[in-house]
Each structure stands twice: as C-alpha cells, then as structure tokens.
Design a protein around this motif. Structure first.
Motif, short mmCIF file in Angstrom:
data_model
loop_
_atom_site.label_atom_id
_atom_site.label_comp_id
_atom_site.label_asym_id
_atom_site.label_seq_id
_atom_site.Cartn_x
_atom_site.Cartn_y
_atom_site.Cartn_z
N ARG A 130 0.85 -1.19 0.00
CA ARG A 130 0.00 0.00 0.00
C ARG A 130 0.89 1.23 0.00
O ARG A 130 2.05 1.16 0.39
N PRO A 183 -3.22 -0.42 -3.50
CA PRO A 183 -4.11 0.62 -2.97
C PRO A 183 -3.35 1.89 -2.63
O PRO A 183 -2.23 1.83 -2.11
N PRO A 204 -8.10 0.20 -5.14
CA PRO A 204 -8.81 1.44 -4.86
C PRO A 204 -7.87 2.61 -4.62
O PRO A 204 -6.70 2.45 -4.26
N PHE A 242 -8.04 6.39 -2.50
CA PHE A 242 -8.76 7.19 -1.52
C PHE A 242 -8.13 8.57 -1.48
O PHE A 242 -6.90 8.70 -1.42
N PHE A 271 -5.78 2.22 7.09
CA PHE A 271 -5.37 1.96 5.71
C PHE A 271 -4.23 0.96 5.68
O PHE A 271 -4.21 0.02 4.86
N THR A 278 -5.83 -2.52 6.88
CA THR A 278 -6.93 -3.16 6.14
C THR A 278 -7.00 -2.79 4.67
O THR A 278 -7.72 -3.44 3.91
N SER A 288 -8.22 0.15 3.75
CA SER A 288 -9.24 1.20 3.65
C SER A 288 -9.09 2.16 4.81
O SER A 288 -8.99 1.74 5.97
N GLU A 311 -15.40 6.15 1.50
CA GLU A 311 -15.57 5.49 0.21
C GLU A 311 -14.42 5.82 -0.75
O GLU A 311 -13.86 6.91 -0.73
N GLN A 312 -14.10 4.84 -1.57
CA GLN A 312 -13.01 5.00 -2.51
C GLN A 312 -13.39 5.94 -3.64
O GLN A 312 -14.56 6.24 -3.86
#
Length: 498
Positions: free
Chosen positions: A225, A315, A399, A401, A457, A460, A462, A466-467
């Motif tokens: 990430r 991500p 995703p 963010f 983040f 997980t 996230s 919402e992305q």
C-alpha cells in the motif's frame, strides 16, 4: 578535505550487551530502548556508509557487526543545510554527524501477539535537501501504540543524493529508499513486522519519491500500500534536473563529474549548494533538486507512468492541504509583495488561462493577489495532478482514496499550509515540530481521526471512507465533522485541467 582514496567503510561501532530490548538482524544484534510501551531501535544501518569508493555510487549492503549495536538514540543524519530565513522558525533541522547515516529507526509495540503486525515505512520530505528520521515529529510512537511497526529511513540528500554527474548513477537518494525497502522485506520480522503488509508513505519530496517507488516495476514485491501526502508526481529530464549540479560545479570551479565532486568534502558541497539556492523557493523558482528521468529507477515521470497503469494493483491514499503554498508565501512576507504583474507572469509561465484566474478571484472576493497566486499554484502543482491520477486509476483493480487537510493553523497565519498536517497524521501534536506548525491549540480530536485513518489503511487497505469514483469523494479533515465532500471546488479543478 577530499574523500578520494578513503578506505572502504568499516563496521558500525558496538558495545557490550546491556539492559533494554534486543533484536537480531542478519547483520548483527541491536539493542533498543523501551518507552511507554514502545520499543525504539535507532541507527540500524540498512546499507553501507556512502563514503570513499561508495560515494556517488549505488547503495551497498550494510557491513555486518560483532557484538550488540547501540540503538538507544538517533544515529547520524544525511549531510544537509538547515532551513534558511523565515522557514527556519517553523521547520526544524537535526544534524548528527557520522558516516553511517543510511540507517533506519524502528518503533514497535513492546508487547505483541505472535502474529506479525502491519508495517509503515516513512520517507521524510524537505525538497530533497532537508530532513531525517531524527526529527522529533517522526518518532512514530503513536503508530506502534496502535499496532503498527513503524520504520523511518534516512536517505542521501542534496548534492550527495540527487546530483546529475558524469560517471555517477542518477537518483541515488531514491536508490537508497529502494535499498531500505529491501532491508525491510528481509529484516522486519525480527521486530514483529509483516513483510507482506508494508505501507510506504511520505510527504512533500517524500511523497514525490513514494510516487516514483509506486511506479517502479518492483513495487509489488516491496510494499502492498502507498500514501502520498502533498507530493508532486514529477520527474525532470536529466538536463533540467542537473541545472543545480551545473551551478554548484560552476561555483566550485570544477567539472560536474563524479571524480571532481568526490574530491570535495560534504561541507564544501553544502556551502556551494547554499550559495546557489539562496533566496529560492518552490514557488519563486531557482535551482532545486528533482528526480531525474532515467532508464533504471525512473523511466518516466511518475504522473505519466502511474496514469499508464504502473502501480495499479497497489491501494493508494493520496491528498493535499487546502493552502499548500502559504508555507512559502506567508512567513516570508512574500504574500504581501506579489502584485498583478507577478500573477500575470506566473500564470503564463505555467500555462494558466486568464479565465481561470478570474474564476479564482471571483470565488475569493476577499483574498489579495498573493493569496490568489498561492491557491492557483496549489491546485496547478498538486491538486489537479492528484485528481488526474485518481481518475486514471479508476480503470485499475486497486482502490484510491483521496483526502484534503483543511484545518487552519493559527501559527503565522499558515492556515492549512504545506506540512501542517504532519503532527495530525502522526498523532503527536505535543512534539516541538508540530507545535511550530500547528501551535498549542491544535484539536486532538482531529489528530485522532486522521491518524486512525492512516493506521486503518495500513492494516486493512481502507482508511474508512468510500473510494474514489466518478462522484469524486474527498475526505476533508477540517477539525469539525471531517465530512466527505463530493467534487470540491470542481469548477476550479476543471479550469486548470489541460
């Protein structure tokens, strides 16, 4: 004094075993210190000291040591000048002499389950000229407290790390970061970290290097990430990136070659660097360091490579502050000196239309010319490229963010300037570094929320909102309700988008 002809680097100094936690790496054992439920291990070399034959060369493996390395206090920092002028009041510098400055600092929970923990690797900002893992604001205790193994890495800066020299590899500071990430993959389990769950994050120039790391083909094997905080997504052709090298060479009356620069001491190069960069800022221009486009580490600008699908499986959390440019405009007083002529020249130089300027003025009826110019620069240099990248990644599997830090610092009228968010992301508002940017009344609730998002983040994938989508959701850390705002200031973004 010349560094030419020095012997190869020797092993780091060690001491007999003593009290405190210890960990064993493939190069040797290291003793740390336990504070408040967190174990800190400082000054662990991830590469050999870049001196002698290794100066202006790609990083080499760290030299093994016998005995136990004393990791109870910060280690050497990369050679650098302190910030000058008004910025020196609010941006600190730590200078610890020593050869083994390619080192990491690790903060890990003192008590942990047998299951390996997520890892976060921090690359500091500072215009590729300043910064270190010894800064008080980067201790990372809050990450360890919340179940993360935190790693902060030093890397070569300025002339030592980003010169464009005949006979020397380019982007040596970035190569150092790659070496640090490979070290993490090999060694972090000894500190309780999971090499399969590594999040790399950086701010400003550190965010710029993270964007280049994300675009590199080896990225999926090094981290899972990425977080880019206020980072340009840029790299320059070597001829442009090398302008500061040429100016330093001219100042010292030497050729811009590895051989000639190696004859200069680090102090001599720093003195020349200070002379040729005097009075420059990221906004006013002048000689500065940049990543160089080259076939090995940076085959294309990160913006181009990432838009083309590089890093699409990883991500990404990315964002800016609302008032980035105020860091350079307000403490210096420059904001009051900029007039309509400056704005006209600047907007033509970077390709901003007259219609866009009118739109920004209409949306800010009480702002002076310098503030308008700062907001245009913030969006043109950072926010618009960020939006373009987020849009490009919609076609990929991972995703994205997006956030915006909007809390207005009262310190020197900075508002939500560049770097003000650091104490909040690190949840360390009491550090001297954060106090210099955010003051003593910064809201702890905001730090709790922002830091929690960073930890979530890493753990997980996230951060808790919402992305990115065609609705353009942006988590806005304003110190109030911290809302998700859809397509904020989209008229201005569209006006500046090519």
């Amino acid at each position: 004094m010349s560094d030419a002809g020095q012997a190869m680097p020797t092993a780091v100094s060690t001491s007999p075993a003593g009290p405190g936690p210890t960990a064993t790496t493939s190069r040797g054992a290291v003793r740390g210190v336990a504070e408040g439920g967190v174990e800190h291990y400082w000054a662990i070399p991830y590469a050999a000291a870049p001196i002698g034959e290794l100066r202006f060369a790609l990083p080499s493996p760290a030299v093994p040591w016998d005995g136990v390395l004393d990791g109870t206090s910060p280690g050497p920092t990369a050679p650098q000048n302190p910030y000058g002028g008004a910025l020196a009041r609010i941006l600190p510098t730590v200078d610890i002499p020593g050869e083994n400055f390619l080192n990491v600092h690790i903060a890990a929970p003192a008590s942990r389950d047998p299951e390996l923990l997520p890892v976060m690797v921090w690359f500091h900002g500072g215009s590729l000229q300043h910064g270190s893992n010894a800064l008080a604001g980067y201790r990372g205790s809050s990450f360890a407290r919340d179940g993360v193994v935190f790693v902060a890495a030093n890397y070569r800066l300025g002339a030592e790390g980003f010169s464009v020299l005949g006979g020397a590899p380019l982007n040596l500071g970035l190569a150092d970061q790659m070496a640090a990430l490979r070290w993490v993959q090999a060694e972090i389990a000894a500190f309780g970290g999971d090499p399969a769950r590594v999040t790399v994050f950086g701010q400003s120039a550190g965010g710029n290097t993270v964007s280049a790391l994300l675009a590199h083909p080896d990225a999926p094997s090094l981290f899972s990430r990425a977080i880019i905080q206020s980072g340009p997504l840029s790299a320059d052709p070597p001829a442009k990136a090398g302008r500061i090298t040429e100016k330093i060479a001219k100042d010292l009356k030497i050729p811009a070659t590895r051989e000639a620069f190696s004859r200069q001491s680090p102090a001599s190069l720093l003195a020349a660097q200070a002379r040729v960069t005097a009075g420059t800022t990221p906004l006013t221009g002048g000689p500065s360091y940049a990543l160089s486009v080259e076939p090995g580490l940076v085959p294309a600008s990160p913006a181009e490579a990432l838009a083309g699908g590089a890093g699409a499986s990883i991500p990404l959390l990315i964002g800016t502050t609302t008032d980035e440019a105020r860091l350079w405009l307000v403490p210096t007083g420059l904001v009051m000196k900029l007039k309509a002529l400056h704005l006209a020249v600047a907007r033509r130089k970077v390709g901003i239309s007259a219609a866009a300027v009118k739109l920004f003025k209409r949306n800010r009826p009480h702002s002076i010319t310098g503030e308008i110019l700062g907001d245009l620069a913030t969006d043109k240099l950072l926010r618009v490229p960020m939006n373009q990248l987020a849009d490009a990644r919609l076609a990929g599997p991972a995703p994205t963010f997006v956030y915006e830090f909007a809390w207005p610092s009262p310190v020197e009228y900075l508002r939500a300037a560049h770097a003000v968010e650091l104490g909040f992301a690190f949840d360390d508002l009491g550090s001297a570094d954060s106090l210099g940017l955010a003051g003593s009344t910064a809201p702890q609730e905001l730090a709790t929320a922002m830091h929690r998002a960073w930890v979530d983040f890493a753990a997980t994938g996230s951060p808790g909102w919402e992305q990115w989508s065609t609705q353009r959701p942006v988590k806005t850390f304003d110190g109030g309700s911290n809302p998700v705002v859809f397509a904020p200031r989209d008229d201005e973004r569209a006006a500046l988008t090519p």
